[in-house]
Motif scaffolding. Structure first.
Motif, PDB file in Angstrom:
ATOM      1  N   MET A 134       0.525 -51.529  -7.859  1.00 17.69           N
ATOM      2  CA  MET A 134       0.418 -51.587  -9.316  1.00 17.69           C
ATOM      3  C   MET A 134       1.533 -52.464  -9.871  1.00 17.69           C
ATOM      4  N   GLN A 135       1.217 -53.248 -10.874  1.00 16.86           N
ATOM      5  CA  GLN A 135       2.204 -54.042 -11.587  1.00 16.86           C
ATOM      6  C   GLN A 135       2.206 -53.631 -13.056  1.00 16.86           C
ATOM      7  N   ILE A 136       3.385 -53.367 -13.578  1.00 15.12           N
ATOM      8  CA  ILE A 136       3.529 -53.008 -14.986  1.00 15.12           C
ATOM      9  C   ILE A 136       4.489 -54.015 -15.615  1.00 15.12           C
ATOM     10  N   LYS A 137       3.974 -54.825 -16.510  1.00 13.07           N
ATOM     11  CA  LYS A 137       4.775 -55.879 -17.105  1.00 13.07           C
ATOM     12  C   LYS A 137       5.737 -55.322 -18.153  1.00 13.07           C
ATOM     13  N   PRO A 138       6.763 -56.087 -18.536  1.00 15.81           N
ATOM     14  CA  PRO A 138       7.663 -55.656 -19.604  1.00 15.81           C
ATOM     15  C   PRO A 138       6.897 -55.334 -20.886  1.00 15.81           C
ATOM     16  N   GLY A 139       7.138 -54.166 -21.449  1.00 19.89           N
ATOM     17  CA  GLY A 139       6.455 -53.747 -22.664  1.00 19.89           C
ATOM     18  C   GLY A 139       5.058 -53.210 -22.448  1.00 19.89           C
ATOM     19  N   GLU A 140       4.634 -53.115 -21.203  1.00 22.97           N
ATOM     20  CA  GLU A 140       3.293 -52.635 -20.883  1.00 22.97           C
ATOM     21  C   GLU A 140       3.354 -51.150 -20.515  1.00 22.97           C
ATOM     22  N   ILE A 141       2.302 -50.428 -20.864  1.00 25.15           N
ATOM     23  CA  ILE A 141       2.216 -48.993 -20.574  1.00 25.15           C
ATOM     24  C   ILE A 141       0.948 -48.761 -19.767  1.00 25.15           C
ATOM     25  N   LYS A 142       1.085 -48.240 -18.570  1.00 20.34           N
ATOM     26  CA  LYS A 142      -0.071 -47.935 -17.742  1.00 20.34           C
ATOM     27  C   LYS A 142      -0.081 -46.451 -17.402  1.00 20.34           C
ATOM     28  N   ALA A 143      -1.283 -45.902 -17.329  1.00 20.06           N
ATOM     29  CA  ALA A 143      -1.439 -44.463 -17.149  1.00 20.06           C
ATOM     30  C   ALA A 143      -1.993 -44.122 -15.778  1.00 20.06           C
ATOM     31  N   LEU A 144      -1.527 -42.983 -15.253  1.00 22.98           N
ATOM     32  CA  LEU A 144      -2.063 -42.383 -14.041  1.00 22.98           C
ATOM     33  C   LEU A 144      -2.753 -41.086 -14.414  1.00 22.98           C
ATOM     34  N   MET A 145      -3.943 -40.876 -13.870  1.00 24.07           N
ATOM     35  CA  MET A 145      -4.636 -39.620 -14.051  1.00 24.07           C
ATOM     36  C   MET A 145      -5.077 -39.109 -12.675  1.00 24.07           C
ATOM     37  N   GLY A 146      -5.379 -37.822 -12.615  1.00 21.76           N
ATOM     38  CA  GLY A 146      -5.832 -37.240 -11.360  1.00 21.76           C
ATOM     39  C   GLY A 146      -5.752 -35.733 -11.431  1.00 21.76           C
ATOM     40  N   ALA A 147      -6.466 -35.071 -10.540  1.00 20.54           N
ATOM     41  CA  ALA A 147      -6.471 -33.611 -10.507  1.00 20.54           C
ATOM     42  C   ALA A 147      -5.107 -33.075 -10.094  1.00 20.54           C
ATOM     43  N   SER A 148      -4.877 -31.811 -10.399  1.00 19.83           N
ATOM     44  CA  SER A 148      -3.657 -31.154  -9.947  1.00 19.83           C
ATOM     45  C   SER A 148      -3.578 -31.237  -8.426  1.00 19.83           C
ATOM     46  N   GLY A 149      -2.420 -31.647  -7.922  1.00 17.56           N
ATOM     47  CA  GLY A 149      -2.255 -31.780  -6.487  1.00 17.56           C
ATOM     48  C   GLY A 149      -2.621 -33.136  -5.936  1.00 17.56           C
ATOM     49  N   SER A 150      -2.968 -34.083  -6.809  1.00 13.47           N
ATOM     50  CA  SER A 150      -3.383 -35.406  -6.326  1.00 13.47           C
ATOM     51  C   SER A 150      -2.203 -36.332  -6.056  1.00 13.47           C
ATOM     52  N   GLY A 151      -0.989 -35.903  -6.410  1.00 14.27           N
ATOM     53  CA  GLY A 151       0.191 -36.683  -6.060  1.00 14.27           C
ATOM     54  C   GLY A 151       0.867 -37.405  -7.207  1.00 14.27           C
ATOM     55  N   LYS A 152       0.474 -37.116  -8.432  1.00 15.02           N
ATOM     56  CA  LYS A 152       1.035 -37.835  -9.581  1.00 15.02           C
ATOM     57  C   LYS A 152       2.542 -37.606  -9.709  1.00 15.02           C
ATOM     58  N   SER A 153       2.944 -36.341  -9.775  1.00 13.56           N
ATOM     59  CA  SER A 153       4.374 -36.041  -9.918  1.00 13.56           C
ATOM     60  C   SER A 153       5.145 -36.406  -8.659  1.00 13.56           C
ATOM     61  N   THR A 154       4.493 -36.274  -7.502  1.00 16.35           N
ATOM     62  CA  THR A 154       5.132 -36.672  -6.242  1.00 16.35           C
ATOM     63  C   THR A 154       5.444 -38.160  -6.255  1.00 16.35           C
ATOM     64  N   LEU A 155       4.520 -38.961  -6.778  1.00 18.17           N
ATOM     65  CA  LEU A 155       4.769 -40.394  -6.891  1.00 18.17           C
ATOM     66  C   LEU A 155       5.961 -40.679  -7.798  1.00 18.17           C
ATOM     67  N   LEU A 156       6.035 -39.998  -8.936  1.00 15.84           N
ATOM     68  CA  LEU A 156       7.170 -40.210  -9.837  1.00 15.84           C
ATOM     69  C   LEU A 156       8.483 -39.855  -9.152  1.00 15.84           C
ATOM     70  N   ASN A 157       8.486 -38.770  -8.391  1.00 12.99           N
ATOM     71  CA  ASN A 157       9.697 -38.384  -7.655  1.00 12.99           C
ATOM     72  C   ASN A 157      10.082 -39.437  -6.621  1.00 12.99           C
ATOM     73  N   TYR A 158       9.081 -40.033  -5.985  1.00 13.91           N
ATOM     74  CA  TYR A 158       9.358 -41.107  -5.030  1.00 13.91           C
ATOM     75  C   TYR A 158       9.983 -42.310  -5.740  1.00 13.91           C
ATOM     76  N   LEU A 159       9.435 -42.663  -6.888  1.00 11.94           N
ATOM     77  CA  LEU A 159       9.981 -43.797  -7.634  1.00 11.94           C
ATOM     78  C   LEU A 159      11.422 -43.538  -8.054  1.00 11.94           C
ATOM     79  N   LEU A 160      11.726 -42.285  -8.344  1.00 16.06           N
ATOM     80  CA  LEU A 160      13.082 -41.914  -8.770  1.00 16.06           C
ATOM     81  C   LEU A 160      14.049 -41.760  -7.604  1.00 16.06           C
ATOM     82  N   GLY A 161      13.517 -41.630  -6.391  1.00 18.81           N
ATOM     83  CA  GLY A 161      14.372 -41.388  -5.230  1.00 18.81           C
ATOM     84  C   GLY A 161      14.613 -39.931  -4.955  1.00 18.81           C
ATOM     85  N   HIS A 162      13.706 -39.065  -5.429  1.00 16.07           N
ATOM     86  CA  HIS A 162      13.875 -37.616  -5.275  1.00 16.07           C
ATOM     87  C   HIS A 162      12.753 -36.989  -4.442  1.00 16.07           C
TER      88      HIS A 162
END
Length: 215
Positions: A25-53
């Motif tokens: 995925m590419q998100i340009k400066p000033g761009e807002i992109k959304a992730l959707m998915g069922a509970s347990g699909s990895g959304k928050s896990t991905l955010l933690n990976y991006l943060l280093g947690h």
């Protein structure tokens, strides 16, 4: 620009169950992109990976770049990514003003910090609560203070995990509109996790859907 390159995340305690498979995925400066998915699909896990947690029972591969700088292996505090969680997570022992001050660089004087914080609070309709403690705030006030604290740190990229879900309909629209205008003006790339189609519509983009696996 925030770039996710071939991100794969597996839950190693479940026979290497794949949560996220080769996400790019590419998100340009000033761009807002959304992730959707069922509970347990990895959304928050991905955010933690991006943060280093990312927790030890997950394994991950792929690269993260922020404005061309590889941040995949940097410590969390060096990544220059801000995040707003659904819960807000304010420090309970600090006032609203001190919670936000905590996020601001020490290169500013106390007077400069206060003026900056009060201006941000004014923009989200909270001018009068700077000295209140978190336990005295309504749910809507609480999440708006958490939002201001995140923005005050001047992140180069922003991650949002269901940030508007605790707001009533009127405040939800106002705060979302203010935040989206703010990040577009400041050219901050934003990755938004949401279950709300109105949030997605406000980004101006089609959401990326993660798999509907449970776990």
């Amino acid at each position: 620009m925030l770039e996710l390159k071939n991100i794969t995340i597996k839950k190693s305690m479940a026979q290497d169950k794949v949560l996220i498979d080769d996400l790019t995925m590419q998100i340009k400066p000033g761009e807002i992109k959304a992730l959707m998915g069922a509970s347990g699909s990895g959304k928050s896990t991905l955010l933690n990976y991006l943060l280093g947690h990312l927790e030890n029972y997950f394994s991950a591969s792929g690269e993260i770049e922020l404005y061309g700088r590889a941040i995949t292996h940097l410590a969390p505090h060096l990544r220059q990514l801000g995040i707003l969680f659904q819960s807000g997570m304010l420090f309970p022992h600090l006032s609203v003003l001190d919670n936000i001050n905590y996020a601001i660089s020490q290169k500013f004087t106390s007077k400069e910090k206060k003026a900056y914080v009060l201006d941000l609070l004014h923009q989200v309709g909270l001018s009068e609560i700077s000295q209140q403690m978190p336990n005295t705030l309504s749910g809507g006030q609480y999440i708006r203070v958490a939002l201001v604290r995140t923005i005050a740190a001047n992140p180069k990229g922003l991650l949002l995990d269901e940030p508007f879900s605790r707001l009533d309909a009127n405040n939800r629209f106002k705060v979302r509109d203010w935040l989206f205008n703010y990040v577009r003006e400041k050219n901050i790339p934003v990755l938004l996790v949401t279950h709300d189609l109105e949030d997605v519509e406000a980004t101006g983009h089609i959401a990326t859907y993660l798999g509907n696996q449970r776990g």
